[in-house]
Write a protein that holds these residues in place. Sequence first.
Motif, PDB file in Angstrom:
ATOM      1  N   LYS A 108       0.916  -1.191   0.000  1.00 37.77           N
ATOM      2  CA  LYS A 108      -0.075  -0.049  -0.021  1.00 37.77           C
ATOM      3  C   LYS A 108       0.879   1.120  -0.002  1.00 37.77           C
ATOM      4  N   GLY A 109       2.122   0.915  -0.343  1.00 38.72           N
ATOM      5  CA  GLY A 109       3.024   2.240  -0.605  1.00 38.72           C
ATOM      6  C   GLY A 109       4.151   2.206   0.670  1.00 38.72           C
ATOM      7  N   ARG A 110       5.189   3.078   0.521  1.00 38.05           N
ATOM      8  CA  ARG A 110       6.275   3.182   1.171  1.00 38.05           C
ATOM      9  C   ARG A 110       5.764   3.710   2.547  1.00 38.05           C
ATOM     10  N   ASN A 112       3.708   2.457   4.557  1.00 43.74           N
ATOM     11  CA  ASN A 112       2.496   1.938   4.663  1.00 43.74           C
ATOM     12  C   ASN A 112       2.661   0.549   5.014  1.00 43.74           C
ATOM     13  N   GLY A 133       6.012  -1.204  -3.942  1.00 38.70           N
ATOM     14  CA  GLY A 133       5.316  -0.410  -3.179  1.00 38.70           C
ATOM     15  C   GLY A 133       5.298  -0.661  -1.625  1.00 38.70           C
ATOM     16  N   ASN A 157       9.561   0.859  -6.524  1.00 38.35           N
ATOM     17  CA  ASN A 157       8.626   1.699  -5.824  1.00 38.35           C
ATOM     18  C   ASN A 157       8.733   1.508  -4.365  1.00 38.35           C
TER      19      ASN A 157
END
Length: 260
Positions: A108-110, A112, A133, A157
């Motif tokens: 769900k992203g860096r 997170n 991610g 990412n």
Amino acid sequence: MNMQNHLFTKQRGRPLLGGFRGVLAAMLFGTFLFATGAKATGLSGTYTIDASGSGNYVSFKAAISDLNTYGVSGSVVFNVTAATYTENLSVGSITGSSANYTITFHGKGRGNTILSGGSSSPITMKAYTFFDGMTISTTGTVYTVNAANSKGCGITNCNVIAPTTTSSSAYVIYANDANSLTVYNNYLYGGYYGIYTYGTNGSSAYGLGRYSHNRFIEQSGYSYYALFTYKDSVAFNTFDSAYNGQQQCCLFEEENDNFT
């Protein structure tokens, strides 16, 4: 339909289970497979890893266990919810995986989705596996990502974090004898080496790496170190800062590499 001749198995020339009992056994076996989550074929499609228990799996390791058991029959994406997962993962050569049938763990992203290896390596991967991610970290002087002898793998990412140290045993990404490794749009923190890749002198067996749009931060030795690799592309990276006041890139005996 002659139920006495339908759905039975022979043992020593005699029906073991036939008629209504055979149908009932088949139904019960199907119910068992459904209830236990057993897969008749390889994994394919999208699954969820959720530490709270609301997805298909509660951990990376549980998902990898199914990959090892059932293989894949198409590309697989594991969407990983925002949580901290303290695990040490090893994704080997999964049956059915290929350049067309890849395995992706998508966070769900860096900051997170966080995969922490504690003081050990969080990730070892071998073939057609991608992590995207998320934050991947270790506190140990080890490999944060071990992609040695890998083929067609990638880190994209992500924040990839090693401790800031002068120990030459600390690697953010270790890619000895890697083939077709992609490292794209990551923040690579700490370690003695940012990316370390080492092939074989005079051989095209290892290389074809794609290392681009990354930011190298606070390595104490070499941000990018390459020896005997073949046709790597190193482009559009930013060398941000050094732990001990110097930041180095080192290329030895490169074969047809592109460095921009």
